[in-house]
Design a protein around this motif. Sequence first.
Motif, PDB file in Angstrom:
ATOM      1  N   GLY A  71       0.825  -1.209   0.000  1.00 43.26           N
ATOM      2  CA  GLY A  71       0.000   0.000   0.000  1.00 43.26           C
ATOM      3  C   GLY A  71       0.860   1.261   0.000  1.00 43.26           C
ATOM      4  O   GLY A  71       2.053   1.225  -0.301  1.00 43.26           O
ATOM      5  N   LEU A  72       0.212   2.361   0.379  1.00 38.28           N
ATOM      6  CA  LEU A  72       0.905   3.648   0.325  1.00 38.28           C
ATOM      7  C   LEU A  72       1.863   3.813   1.501  1.00 38.28           C
ATOM      8  O   LEU A  72       1.576   3.357   2.605  1.00 38.28           O
ATOM      9  CB  LEU A  72      -0.137   4.765   0.339  1.00 38.28           C
ATOM     10  CG  LEU A  72      -1.060   4.799  -0.882  1.00 38.28           C
ATOM     11  CD1 LEU A  72      -2.261   5.701  -0.637  1.00 38.28           C
ATOM     12  CD2 LEU A  72      -0.278   5.252  -2.121  1.00 38.28           C
ATOM     13  N   ILE A  73       2.983   4.474   1.228  1.00 42.97           N
ATOM     14  CA  ILE A  73       3.951   4.750   2.307  1.00 42.97           C
ATOM     15  C   ILE A  73       3.537   6.078   2.937  1.00 42.97           C
ATOM     16  O   ILE A  73       3.639   7.130   2.301  1.00 42.97           O
ATOM     17  CB  ILE A  73       5.382   4.855   1.735  1.00 42.97           C
ATOM     18  CG1 ILE A  73       5.740   3.582   0.956  1.00 42.97           C
ATOM     19  CG2 ILE A  73       6.392   5.129   2.844  1.00 42.97           C
ATOM     20  CD1 ILE A  73       7.048   3.688   0.192  1.00 42.97           C
ATOM     21  N   TYR A  74       3.079   6.022   4.165  1.00 47.06           N
ATOM     22  CA  TYR A  74       2.590   7.259   4.783  1.00 47.06           C
ATOM     23  C   TYR A  74       3.739   8.271   4.877  1.00 47.06           C
ATOM     24  O   TYR A  74       4.801   7.968   5.436  1.00 47.06           O
ATOM     25  CB  TYR A  74       2.010   6.963   6.177  1.00 47.06           C
ATOM     26  CG  TYR A  74       1.473   8.206   6.830  1.00 47.06           C
ATOM     27  CD1 TYR A  74       0.370   8.856   6.286  1.00 47.06           C
ATOM     28  CD2 TYR A  74       2.094   8.760   7.936  1.00 47.06           C
ATOM     29  CE1 TYR A  74      -0.113  10.028   6.844  1.00 47.06           C
ATOM     30  CE2 TYR A  74       1.614   9.929   8.514  1.00 47.06           C
ATOM     31  CZ  TYR A  74       0.516  10.557   7.958  1.00 47.06           C
ATOM     32  OH  TYR A  74       0.053  11.721   8.506  1.00 47.06           O
ATOM     33  N   PRO A  75       3.542   9.481   4.336  1.00 46.03           N
ATOM     34  CA  PRO A  75       4.671  10.417   4.262  1.00 46.03           C
ATOM     35  C   PRO A  75       4.971  11.162   5.566  1.00 46.03           C
ATOM     36  O   PRO A  75       5.825  12.047   5.577  1.00 46.03           O
ATOM     37  CB  PRO A  75       4.245  11.383   3.147  1.00 46.03           C
ATOM     38  CG  PRO A  75       2.764  11.313   3.090  1.00 46.03           C
ATOM     39  CD  PRO A  75       2.339   9.973   3.636  1.00 46.03           C
ATOM     40  N   GLY A  76       4.283  10.844   6.635  1.00 49.02           N
ATOM     41  CA  GLY A  76       4.631  11.452   7.926  1.00 49.02           C
ATOM     42  C   GLY A  76       4.008  12.826   8.133  1.00 49.02           C
ATOM     43  O   GLY A  76       4.424  13.584   9.018  1.00 49.02           O
ATOM     44  N   THR A  77       2.982  13.141   7.363  1.00 51.22           N
ATOM     45  CA  THR A  77       2.352  14.465   7.406  1.00 51.22           C
ATOM     46  C   THR A  77       2.005  14.931   8.832  1.00 51.22           C
ATOM     47  O   THR A  77       2.218  16.091   9.182  1.00 51.22           O
ATOM     48  CB  THR A  77       1.047  14.441   6.559  1.00 51.22           C
ATOM     49  OG1 THR A  77       1.260  13.611   5.426  1.00 51.22           O
ATOM     50  CG2 THR A  77       0.609  15.821   6.156  1.00 51.22           C
ATOM     51  N   CYS A  78       1.475  14.050   9.650  1.00 49.91           N
ATOM     52  CA  CYS A  78       0.976  14.468  10.974  1.00 49.91           C
ATOM     53  C   CYS A  78       2.034  14.383  12.081  1.00 49.91           C
ATOM     54  O   CYS A  78       1.741  14.733  13.228  1.00 49.91           O
ATOM     55  CB  CYS A  78      -0.217  13.607  11.381  1.00 49.91           C
ATOM     56  SG  CYS A  78      -1.700  14.033  10.450  1.00 49.91           S
ATOM     57  N   ASP A 106       5.334   5.107   8.659  1.00 51.84           N
ATOM     58  CA  ASP A 106       4.698   5.002   9.989  1.00 51.84           C
ATOM     59  C   ASP A 106       3.329   4.350   9.798  1.00 51.84           C
ATOM     60  O   ASP A 106       2.537   4.807   8.973  1.00 51.84           O
ATOM     61  CB  ASP A 106       4.531   6.403  10.587  1.00 51.84           C
ATOM     62  CG  ASP A 106       5.879   7.091  10.813  1.00 51.84           C
ATOM     63  OD1 ASP A 106       6.904   6.379  10.888  1.00 51.84           O
ATOM     64  OD2 ASP A 106       5.909   8.334  10.889  1.00 51.84           O
ATOM     65  N   TYR A 107       3.052   3.304  10.538  1.00 48.99           N
ATOM     66  CA  TYR A 107       1.819   2.557  10.261  1.00 48.99           C
ATOM     67  C   TYR A 107       0.818   2.644  11.402  1.00 48.99           C
ATOM     68  O   TYR A 107       1.164   2.950  12.552  1.00 48.99           O
ATOM     69  CB  TYR A 107       2.108   1.102   9.862  1.00 48.99           C
ATOM     70  CG  TYR A 107       3.012   0.315  10.781  1.00 48.99           C
ATOM     71  CD1 TYR A 107       4.387   0.451  10.722  1.00 48.99           C
ATOM     72  CD2 TYR A 107       2.486  -0.599  11.704  1.00 48.99           C
ATOM     73  CE1 TYR A 107       5.223  -0.286  11.563  1.00 48.99           C
ATOM     74  CE2 TYR A 107       3.300  -1.341  12.532  1.00 48.99           C
ATOM     75  CZ  TYR A 107       4.675  -1.171  12.456  1.00 48.99           C
ATOM     76  OH  TYR A 107       5.498  -1.899  13.292  1.00 48.99           O
ATOM     77  N   VAL A 108      -0.418   2.356  11.055  1.00 50.68           N
ATOM     78  CA  VAL A 108      -1.533   2.561  11.976  1.00 50.68           C
ATOM     79  C   VAL A 108      -1.624   1.412  12.985  1.00 50.68           C
ATOM     80  O   VAL A 108      -1.559   0.240  12.621  1.00 50.68           O
ATOM     81  CB  VAL A 108      -2.862   2.669  11.180  1.00 50.68           C
ATOM     82  CG1 VAL A 108      -4.070   2.635  12.102  1.00 50.68           C
ATOM     83  CG2 VAL A 108      -2.865   3.944  10.339  1.00 50.68           C
ATOM     84  N   LEU A 109      -1.776   1.769  14.267  1.00 50.11           N
ATOM     85  CA  LEU A 109      -2.001   0.755  15.308  1.00 50.11           C
ATOM     86  C   LEU A 109      -3.433   0.793  15.816  1.00 50.11           C
ATOM     87  O   LEU A 109      -3.951  -0.193  16.319  1.00 50.11           O
ATOM     88  CB  LEU A 109      -1.037   0.972  16.483  1.00 50.11           C
ATOM     89  CG  LEU A 109       0.459   0.877  16.150  1.00 50.11           C
ATOM     90  CD1 LEU A 109       1.279   0.975  17.426  1.00 50.11           C
ATOM     91  CD2 LEU A 109       0.793  -0.412  15.407  1.00 50.11           C
TER      92      LEU A 109
END
Length: 292
Positions: free
Chosen positions: A113-120, A161-164
């Motif tokens: 899937g998408l690599i979360y770019p760390g926006t938050c 960074d992935y969702v927990l």
Amino acid sequence: MIGRFAPSPTGPLHFGSLLAALASYCEAKTQGGTWLVRMEDLDKPREITGAADHILRTLEAFGFEWDGEVVYQSERSALYQDALSQLKANSLIYDCDCSRKEIADSAQHGIDGLIYPGTCKYKANVKAPYASRVMVHSNPIAFIDVIQGAIQQNLAQDIGDYVLKRADGLYAYQLAVVVDDFEQRISHIIRGADLLDSTPRQIYLQQLLNYPTPQYAHIPLASNARGEKLSKQTLAPAIDASQASMWLSQALKFLGQQAPKDLEEYPISNIWQWAKQHWDIQKVAPHRNHPV
Ligand code: GLU
């Protein structure tokens, strides 16, 4: 030695899930270990009513015998919350209110899937409802898989960074599986190779939470005649306990075990006897192309 089978009740048992159940069961039984069944029923929106009971009844009809009570993830939220709080106390997670669209507009595709770019990560004001993400690093996570060999992944490059915990309040599979494997003292994890890419994420969480890392073995995926992985999504046919001898024999053969040609004609108890005497995980090949 403690092994486990952890189905999600999103449909009936199919050949792919039988392979994971059989391999983990045979490995536990030949090592004189314990075999647990855990129902991964966290994702209520994807659950099919009655599937959990159906899976357990099918396992029973096939002759699997699990130790202790079946554990249901839906009853264990407090454990997942404790682990999340521990990570939060160590400043390892952050809140994220990005929508799917915002992520899709700014992220690149990774291996899952998408690599979360760390926006938050450094955002001052995150609005509810928000997800919780764990911060990853770029030191490679490496392990030796009993079947697949040396595996290495760089979480920062490949995953992000992935969702927990999701914004809708559901705990993510990656967190729940790590907490449960630890709480249940699982020492050997045998499951389908579709989860190989998830393993570094799980090892990373084990490291952050000071849990030991179990031994991993990922069995090859069975595909259908169109070359698609057998899964609920590809509408894999449910396996039928009235043909248990046939399915078990096919599964043992798929897993590289040198079973007698006429094994499917044996009564089921003799098939189990054969399997418990001859099971050898070293014979399982990393990949299989042969369709079922
Ligand atoms: N519940 C997952 C599935 O059915 C398996 C999880 C695991 O074995 O770690 O695909």
